[in-house]
Design a protein around this motif. Structure first.
Motif, PDB file in Angstrom:
ATOM      1  N   LEU A  88      90.177  97.491  85.555  1.00  0.00           N
ATOM      2  CA  LEU A  88      90.860  96.410  86.247  1.00  0.00           C
ATOM      3  C   LEU A  88      91.837  95.706  85.308  1.00  0.00           C
ATOM      4  O   LEU A  88      91.489  95.342  84.200  1.00  0.00           O
ATOM      5  CB  LEU A  88      89.843  95.395  86.781  1.00  0.00           C
ATOM      6  CG  LEU A  88      90.391  94.100  87.387  1.00  0.00           C
ATOM      7  CD1 LEU A  88      91.208  94.391  88.642  1.00  0.00           C
ATOM      8  CD2 LEU A  88      89.240  93.149  87.702  1.00  0.00           C
ATOM      9  N   ILE A  89      93.062  95.537  85.764  1.00  0.00           N
ATOM     10  CA  ILE A  89      94.085  94.809  85.013  1.00  0.00           C
ATOM     11  C   ILE A  89      94.208  93.431  85.649  1.00  0.00           C
ATOM     12  O   ILE A  89      94.466  93.325  86.849  1.00  0.00           O
ATOM     13  CB  ILE A  89      95.440  95.544  85.052  1.00  0.00           C
ATOM     14  CG1 ILE A  89      95.320  96.904  84.357  1.00  0.00           C
ATOM     15  CG2 ILE A  89      96.526  94.682  84.415  1.00  0.00           C
ATOM     16  CD1 ILE A  89      96.539  97.792  84.538  1.00  0.00           C
ATOM     17  N   ILE A  90      93.994  92.399  84.851  1.00  0.00           N
ATOM     18  CA  ILE A  90      94.128  91.028  85.329  1.00  0.00           C
ATOM     19  C   ILE A  90      95.296  90.395  84.579  1.00  0.00           C
ATOM     20  O   ILE A  90      95.286  90.322  83.348  1.00  0.00           O
ATOM     21  CB  ILE A  90      92.842  90.211  85.105  1.00  0.00           C
ATOM     22  CG1 ILE A  90      91.668  90.850  85.854  1.00  0.00           C
ATOM     23  CG2 ILE A  90      93.047  88.764  85.547  1.00  0.00           C
ATOM     24  CD1 ILE A  90      90.323  90.225  85.549  1.00  0.00           C
ATOM     25  N   ALA A 141      93.517 105.342  90.677  1.00  0.00           N
ATOM     26  CA  ALA A 141      94.461 104.250  90.455  1.00  0.00           C
ATOM     27  C   ALA A 141      93.790 103.120  89.691  1.00  0.00           C
ATOM     28  O   ALA A 141      92.568 103.008  89.675  1.00  0.00           O
ATOM     29  CB  ALA A 141      94.990 103.739  91.792  1.00  0.00           C
ATOM     30  N   LYS A 142      94.602 102.299  89.060  1.00  0.00           N
ATOM     31  CA  LYS A 142      94.085 101.131  88.353  1.00  0.00           C
ATOM     32  C   LYS A 142      94.233  99.912  89.255  1.00  0.00           C
ATOM     33  O   LYS A 142      95.325  99.616  89.723  1.00  0.00           O
ATOM     34  CB  LYS A 142      94.863 100.884  87.064  1.00  0.00           C
ATOM     35  CG  LYS A 142      94.588 101.889  85.986  1.00  0.00           C
ATOM     36  CD  LYS A 142      95.307 101.502  84.715  1.00  0.00           C
ATOM     37  CE  LYS A 142      95.002 102.500  83.628  1.00  0.00           C
ATOM     38  NZ  LYS A 142      95.658 102.150  82.363  1.00  0.00           N
ATOM     39  N   SER A 190     102.305  92.956  75.645  1.00  0.00           N
ATOM     40  CA  SER A 190     102.782  94.316  75.898  1.00  0.00           C
ATOM     41  C   SER A 190     102.581  94.686  77.363  1.00  0.00           C
ATOM     42  O   SER A 190     102.039  93.917  78.157  1.00  0.00           O
ATOM     43  CB  SER A 190     102.159  95.339  74.952  1.00  0.00           C
ATOM     44  OG  SER A 190     100.828  95.627  75.319  1.00  0.00           O
ATOM     45  N   ASN A 191     102.998  95.864  77.717  1.00  0.00           N
ATOM     46  CA  ASN A 191     102.951  96.309  79.102  1.00  0.00           C
ATOM     47  C   ASN A 191     101.522  96.725  79.489  1.00  0.00           C
ATOM     48  O   ASN A 191     101.006  97.692  78.939  1.00  0.00           O
ATOM     49  CB  ASN A 191     103.914  97.467  79.326  1.00  0.00           C
ATOM     50  CG  ASN A 191     104.057  97.855  80.769  1.00  0.00           C
ATOM     51  OD1 ASN A 191     103.203  97.560  81.598  1.00  0.00           O
ATOM     52  ND2 ASN A 191     105.138  98.536  81.071  1.00  0.00           N
ATOM     53  N   PRO A 192     100.888  96.025  80.407  1.00  0.00           N
ATOM     54  CA  PRO A 192      99.496  96.364  80.773  1.00  0.00           C
ATOM     55  C   PRO A 192      99.377  97.651  81.570  1.00  0.00           C
ATOM     56  O   PRO A 192      98.273  98.142  81.767  1.00  0.00           O
ATOM     57  CB  PRO A 192      99.057  95.155  81.623  1.00  0.00           C
ATOM     58  CG  PRO A 192     100.320  94.625  82.202  1.00  0.00           C
ATOM     59  CD  PRO A 192     101.378  94.878  81.177  1.00  0.00           C
ATOM     60  N   PHE A 193     100.498  98.226  81.980  1.00  0.00           N
ATOM     61  CA  PHE A 193     100.447  99.437  82.813  1.00  0.00           C
ATOM     62  C   PHE A 193     100.621 100.712  82.001  1.00  0.00           C
ATOM     63  O   PHE A 193     100.644 101.794  82.545  1.00  0.00           O
ATOM     64  CB  PHE A 193     101.493  99.356  83.921  1.00  0.00           C
ATOM     65  CG  PHE A 193     101.290  98.170  84.813  1.00  0.00           C
ATOM     66  CD1 PHE A 193     100.216  98.132  85.693  1.00  0.00           C
ATOM     67  CD2 PHE A 193     102.142  97.088  84.761  1.00  0.00           C
ATOM     68  CE1 PHE A 193      99.999  97.041  86.502  1.00  0.00           C
ATOM     69  CE2 PHE A 193     101.922  95.985  85.578  1.00  0.00           C
ATOM     70  CZ  PHE A 193     100.851  95.961  86.452  1.00  0.00           C
ATOM     71  N   LYS A 194     100.747 100.603  80.688  1.00  0.00           N
ATOM     72  CA  LYS A 194     100.889 101.804  79.837  1.00  0.00           C
ATOM     73  C   LYS A 194      99.544 102.251  79.368  1.00  0.00           C
ATOM     74  O   LYS A 194      98.633 101.554  79.172  1.00  0.00           O
ATOM     75  CB  LYS A 194     101.791 101.514  78.657  1.00  0.00           C
ATOM     76  CG  LYS A 194     103.237 101.406  79.070  1.00  0.00           C
ATOM     77  CD  LYS A 194     104.094 101.284  77.842  1.00  0.00           C
ATOM     78  CE  LYS A 194     105.548 101.290  78.265  1.00  0.00           C
ATOM     79  NZ  LYS A 194     106.449 101.293  77.118  1.00  0.00           N
TER      80      LYS A 194
END
Length: 122
Positions: free
Chosen positions: A70-72, A9-10, A118-122
């Motif tokens: 990691l997405i911040i 997972a991210k 943009s979408n950080p989850f793509k």
């Protein structure tokens, strides 16, 4: 965080909004009570200098270096432009209370974030 990344997972961290200035609600509603015109962002007397020097922000930089996936997400990237942070959207207050934004604000900020980053989850 190792448990998250090892699972595939991210990890995601959403930073805090620019907090409500002191006496904001009193200031905002004063123009309604007195039936005077309201100027956008008139109830935010403070200039924003950013949060890059705060220890908490430095911690995010360290974590991002250690965990590249990691997405911040920082709502201030949309809320604050230059040295000004929005405290209303077209005359509508963004705050529900001191630490929370309204559903409307969340929706608008979300749309603006997606357009800008943009979408950080793509």
């Amino acid at each position: 965080m190792n448990v998250i990344t090892k699972s595939g997972a991210k990890p995601v961290i959403i930073k805090t909004i620019y907090t409500m200035p002191p006496n904001y609600m009193t200031c905002f509603y004063k123009h309604i009570k007195l039936r005077t015109n309201y100027i956008d962002n008139a109830c935010n007397p403070f200039m924003w200098i950013g949060d890059v020097n705060e220890w908490f922000s430095q911690l995010f930089v360290t974590m991002k270096n250690e965990y590249p996936s990691l997405i911040i997400i920082d709502p201030k990237d949309i809320q604050c432009l230059g040295k000004t942070c929005r405290t209303d959207i077209d005359g509508v207050p963004i705050y529900r209370d001191v630490g929370h934004i309204t559903d409307y604000t969340s929706y608008i900020f979300g749309e603006e974030y997606l357009k800008k980053f943009s979408n950080p989850f793509k």
